[in-house]
Design a protein around this motif. Structure first.
Motif, mmCIF file in Angstrom:
data_model
loop_
_atom_site.group_PDB
_atom_site.id
_atom_site.type_symbol
_atom_site.label_atom_id
_atom_site.label_comp_id
_atom_site.label_asym_id
_atom_site.label_seq_id
_atom_site.Cartn_x
_atom_site.Cartn_y
_atom_site.Cartn_z
ATOM 1 N N THR A 1 -6.155 25.084 -16.529
ATOM 2 C CA THR A 1 -6.913 23.896 -16.916
ATOM 3 C C THR A 1 -8.078 24.294 -17.812
ATOM 4 O O THR A 1 -8.447 25.472 -17.885
ATOM 5 N N ARG A 2 -8.613 23.317 -18.475
ATOM 6 C CA ARG A 2 -9.785 23.588 -19.306
ATOM 7 C C ARG A 2 -10.681 22.388 -19.335
ATOM 8 O O ARG A 2 -10.234 21.252 -19.272
ATOM 9 N N PHE A 3 -11.985 22.669 -19.417
ATOM 10 C CA PHE A 3 -12.941 21.593 -19.660
ATOM 11 C C PHE A 3 -13.301 21.742 -21.136
ATOM 12 O O PHE A 3 -13.632 22.833 -21.585
ATOM 13 N N ALA A 4 -13.194 20.643 -21.871
ATOM 14 C CA ALA A 4 -13.275 20.758 -23.333
ATOM 15 C C ALA A 4 -14.321 19.810 -23.921
ATOM 16 O O ALA A 4 -13.989 18.885 -24.649
ATOM 17 N N PRO A 5 -15.578 20.040 -23.606
ATOM 18 C CA PRO A 5 -16.595 19.102 -24.090
ATOM 19 C C PRO A 5 -16.952 19.321 -25.555
ATOM 20 O O PRO A 5 -16.830 20.428 -26.071
ATOM 21 N N SER A 6 -17.386 18.246 -26.181
ATOM 22 C CA SER A 6 -17.986 18.376 -27.501
ATOM 23 C C SER A 6 -19.464 18.638 -27.268
ATOM 24 O O SER A 6 -20.063 18.029 -26.379
ATOM 25 N N PRO A 7 -20.046 19.539 -28.015
ATOM 26 C CA PRO A 7 -21.464 19.861 -27.773
ATOM 27 C C PRO A 7 -22.389 18.779 -28.314
ATOM 28 O O PRO A 7 -22.765 18.798 -29.475
ATOM 29 N N ILE B 1 -15.152 24.869 -26.183
ATOM 30 C CA ILE B 1 -16.168 24.072 -26.886
ATOM 31 C C ILE B 1 -15.531 23.399 -28.100
ATOM 32 O O ILE B 1 -15.050 24.072 -29.010
ATOM 33 N N GLU B 2 -15.536 22.082 -28.081
ATOM 34 C CA GLU B 2 -14.879 21.330 -29.150
ATOM 35 C C GLU B 2 -15.903 20.979 -30.229
ATOM 36 O O GLU B 2 -16.400 19.855 -30.312
ATOM 37 N N ASP B 3 -16.184 21.992 -31.037
ATOM 38 C CA ASP B 3 -17.256 21.848 -32.029
ATOM 39 C C ASP B 3 -16.701 21.672 -33.440
ATOM 40 O O ASP B 3 -17.080 22.391 -34.356
ATOM 41 N N HIS C 1 -2.326 21.710 -17.387
ATOM 42 C CA HIS C 1 -2.808 20.384 -17.005
ATOM 43 C C HIS C 1 -4.027 19.996 -17.829
ATOM 44 O O HIS C 1 -5.043 20.697 -17.785
ATOM 45 N N VAL C 2 -3.909 18.911 -18.548
ATOM 46 C CA VAL C 2 -5.013 18.419 -19.367
ATOM 47 C C VAL C 2 -5.741 17.325 -18.579
ATOM 48 O O VAL C 2 -5.201 16.240 -18.371
ATOM 49 N N VAL C 3 -6.932 17.663 -18.110
ATOM 50 C CA VAL C 3 -7.750 16.666 -17.404
ATOM 51 C C VAL C 3 -8.732 16.113 -18.425
ATOM 52 O O VAL C 3 -9.521 16.865 -18.999
ATOM 53 N N ARG C 4 -8.660 14.849 -18.704
ATOM 54 C CA ARG C 4 -9.587 14.268 -19.689
ATOM 55 C C ARG C 4 -9.816 12.803 -19.369
ATOM 56 O O ARG C 4 -9.112 12.207 -18.557
ATOM 57 N N GLY C 5 -10.789 12.217 -20.043
ATOM 58 C CA GLY C 5 -11.187 10.847 -19.747
ATOM 59 C C GLY C 5 -10.124 9.840 -20.170
ATOM 60 O O GLY C 5 -9.335 10.087 -21.085
ATOM 61 N N GLU C 6 -10.131 8.697 -19.487
ATOM 62 C CA GLU C 6 -9.111 7.686 -19.776
ATOM 63 C C GLU C 6 -9.269 7.063 -21.165
ATOM 64 O O GLU C 6 -8.366 6.385 -21.645
ATOM 65 N N GLU C 7 -10.396 7.359 -21.833
ATOM 66 C CA GLU C 7 -10.545 6.836 -23.198
ATOM 67 C C GLU C 7 -9.513 7.460 -24.136
ATOM 68 O O GLU C 7 -9.316 6.990 -25.248
ATOM 69 N N TRP C 8 -8.843 8.521 -23.678
ATOM 70 C CA TRP C 8 -7.810 9.146 -24.498
ATOM 71 C C TRP C 8 -6.429 8.530 -24.291
ATOM 72 O O TRP C 8 -5.472 8.917 -24.964
ATOM 73 N N LEU C 9 -6.317 7.578 -23.388
ATOM 74 C CA LEU C 9 -4.985 6.985 -23.134
ATOM 75 C C LEU C 9 -4.350 6.377 -24.400
ATOM 76 O O LEU C 9 -3.153 6.572 -24.618
ATOM 77 N N THR D 1 -8.664 17.695 -36.573
ATOM 78 C CA THR D 1 -9.079 16.541 -35.789
ATOM 79 C C THR D 1 -8.858 16.889 -34.322
ATOM 80 O O THR D 1 -8.194 17.879 -33.996
ATOM 81 N N TYR D 2 -9.382 16.040 -33.438
ATOM 82 C CA TYR D 2 -9.168 16.265 -32.008
ATOM 83 C C TYR D 2 -7.683 16.390 -31.702
ATOM 84 O O TYR D 2 -7.258 17.291 -30.965
ATOM 85 N N HIS D 3 -6.867 15.479 -32.272
ATOM 86 C CA HIS D 3 -5.432 15.440 -31.958
ATOM 87 C C HIS D 3 -4.747 16.780 -32.243
ATOM 88 O O HIS D 3 -3.993 17.296 -31.442
HETATM 89 N N1 GLU Z 1 -13.770 16.911 -26.655
HETATM 90 C C1 GLU Z 1 -13.026 15.891 -25.975
HETATM 91 C C2 GLU Z 1 -14.005 14.984 -25.253
HETATM 92 O O1 GLU Z 1 -15.156 15.387 -25.102
HETATM 93 C C3 GLU Z 1 -12.114 16.553 -24.980
HETATM 94 C C4 GLU Z 1 -11.053 15.735 -24.405
HETATM 95 C C5 GLU Z 1 -10.095 16.670 -23.697
HETATM 96 O O2 GLU Z 1 -10.454 17.185 -22.641
HETATM 97 O O3 GLU Z 1 -9.034 16.935 -24.252
HETATM 98 O O4 GLU Z 1 -13.675 13.897 -24.888
#
Ligand code: GLU
Length: 526
Positions: free
Chosen positions: A41-47, A77-79, A246-254, A230-232
């Motif tokens: 798994t990964r946590f992938a925040p934008s800074p 880090i999604e920079d 396993h990609v755990v991410r917010g439902e805004e990505w649905l 891009t993010y995609h």
């Molecule tokens: N950088 C994306 C966000 O902050 C990551 C989403 C994901 O975990 O794939 O929403």
């Protein structure tokens, strides 16, 4: 699909020779050697310079799922938004992870963990797509796109670059060269072969299989201004080559879920399992309605708030953990597990609809947690907090460290009767502030029985044991014709200014003879 571009043209389009072939990337980032069922798994925040409580929730789910399966948890880090200042923002994320005890793996093999440093990977994958006619250079300008959009709106079509509106999807090599010769820098777009009349089924571990219309948009894969993905596209490349399961991410990505599944399938890559987490909500105090915790309006949306306010990080995690794994609280109460790290979190059971973040409930977890700490640890945590966030308190504690320890040790020796009124480190200090003369607030409303107080002063001896002390109180009560409790209450209020405190005998002991006498005299003379 269109005709693939020649190698030379790909180099011109991307501005450099691609560093790897797909086969080389597969070899460079091999499948991980992990036991069956291990989650990667990964946590992938934008800074952004801000860590949202919802981000912490996701990171906890990531970390927990990896931990309980013997897998791997990463921080990526999604920079790719180069307009943002990154250095401090990353520190905020790393620091939050560290403080909440969410340890991530930094294995060099799958590095780098900054997207801005993974350009070679994205460009190599893009080169492969260009060669196969699955992507193409697009020279539409912002004005061109605006025009397309207006026309689409006027004609009642869906907006976007797709099908007949994707002007450059079938440019010939000569036309592409002409644009490049003209100094234009293209974006790289997907040549989408999806048809919205067909349905694509996407699997989410919590929500099951979800059907969506196929994506037909030629979405941007690589941006023209900085050559970053891009993010995609970054999601596709990184989660494949980091071997995320396993990609755990917010439902805004649905809404972009079908696009992502389309991309994985197009590549012939194993689609990861997705866990789209719900928002973390609160009840709006004005409307009474449930809504998402907002960065703008709710201080508690920011993880930094909990640190500055002195909430035990463990309690915050326990509470968030119980939102994700709702059976946890019960298992803990029954003594089956000690912490969330011992409880199995089942992906299928993770909350699907907006989860309510209730500060009152958090208080309960915090009280339980603080009550479980040995006194030395409690002192350390309170002190660490003061050292960082409250210089005045830090100085007071540094002046008499043993005093704080004795204070916090009150009602802590009997495991069955540990006081449960401490919630945060900050509030713990406020709760015991009356032990310091500069913070003590005499109670001016209470009507003292001064006779009782004087009688107590006459017999008071700080070295009395508890029985002797109590017998003296009983004797005074009898002599003055009041209840034992009245004597105790007079003393309690005189000493602390409050009508409700922990064990009075212990308080006197910790305060010491001089302070006890001084405060009782203060009440008599006040
Ligand atoms: N950088 C994306 C966000 O902050 C990551 C989403 C994901 O975990 O794939 O929403």
């Amino acid at each position: 699909m269109r005709n693939g571009l020649s190698k030379d043209l790909i180099v011109r389009v991307l501005g450099a020779e691609p560093k790897y072939t797909l086969a080389e990337l597969e070899e460079k980032y091999p499948l991980r050697d992990l036991p069956d069922g291990a989650f990667v798994t990964r946590f992938a925040p934008s800074p952004t310079g801000y860590m949202h409580i919802g981000g912490l929730y996701q990171a906890l789910v990531d970390c927990k799922l990896a931990q309980q399966t013997g897998g791997v948890f990463m921080l990526r880090i999604e920079d790719t938004d180069t307009k943002r200042e990154v250095a401090d923002a990353v520190k905020i994320i790393e620091d939050s992870m560290h403080r909440f005890g969410l340890q991530y793996n930094k294995d060099e093999k799958y590095a780098p963990y900054y997207q801005s440093k993974r350009k070679d990977i994205y460009h190599s994958v893009a080169a492969d797509l260009l060669a196969r006619g699955l992507a193409y250079p697009c020279f539409l300008t912002a004005e061109d796109m605006e025009k397309i959009r207006e026309n689409q709106k006027a004609a009642g079509f869906a907006t976007g670059i797709y099908g007949e509106f994707a002007r450059d999807r079938n440019l010939t090599e000569e036309e592409i060269i002409a644009h490049l010769d003209n100094g234009e820098v293209p974006t790289i777009r997907l040549y989408s072969m999806g048809n919205p009349e067909n349905r694509i089924f996407c699997k989410d571990a919590v929500r099951g299989s979800i059907g969506f219309p196929e994506n037909n948009e030629d979405i941007v894969l690589i941006k023209s201004n900085d050559g970053l993905p891009t993010y995609h596209f970054a999601h596709l490349c990184d989660d494949h080559f980091m071997r995320t399961t396993h990609v755990v991410r917010g439902e805004e990505w649905l809404p972009s879920f079908p696009l992502h599944v389309q991309l994985f399938r197009m590549m012939g890559w194993q689609t990861p399992m997705y866990i789209h987490t719900s928002t973390i909500d609160k009840i709006d105090s004005e409307t009474g309605k449930q809504r998402k915790l907002s960065k703008r309006h709710d201080p508690e949306a920011n993880v930094a708030f909990f640190l500055a306010d002195g909430w035990p990080t463990e309690a915050v995690l326990e509470y968030l953990g119980n939102i994700a794994a709702s059976g946890y609280e019960e298992a803990k109460m029954k003594g089956q597990v000690k912490s969330i790290w011992e409880y199995e979190m089942r992906p299928k059971k993770i909350s699907m609809s907006g989860a309510l973040f209730d500060m009152k409930k958090l208080e309960w977890w915090a009280k339980e947690f603080i009550a479980s700490l040995p006194v030395d640890e409690l002192v350390k945590r309170v002190r660490d907090w003061a050292d960082e966030y409250d210089a005045v308190w830090a100085a007071r504690i540094a002046d008499k460290p043993e005093y704080l320890k004795n204070i916090l040790a009150i009602e802590r020796d009997n495991p069955k009767r540990i006081r449960k009124d401490f919630i945060t480190w900050k509030q713990t200090l406020q709760e015991v502030a009356y032990f310091w003369d500069d913070l003590f607030v005499p109670n001016t409303e209470y009507v003292y029985n001064k006779d009782v107080l004087s009688a107590f002063l006459e017999t008071f001896n700080v070295s009395d044991d508890k029985d002797t002390w109590w017998n003296k109180i009983v004797a005074i009560a009898t002599e003055k014709g009041v209840k034992n409790g009245d004597v105790a209450m007079n003393l309690r209020v005189a000493l602390t200014g409050r009508t409700n405190t922990p064990d009075l005998y212990s308080i006197m002991h910790v305060m010491g003879e001089e302070k006890v006498i001084e405060r009782i005299k203060g009440a008599i003379n006040g």
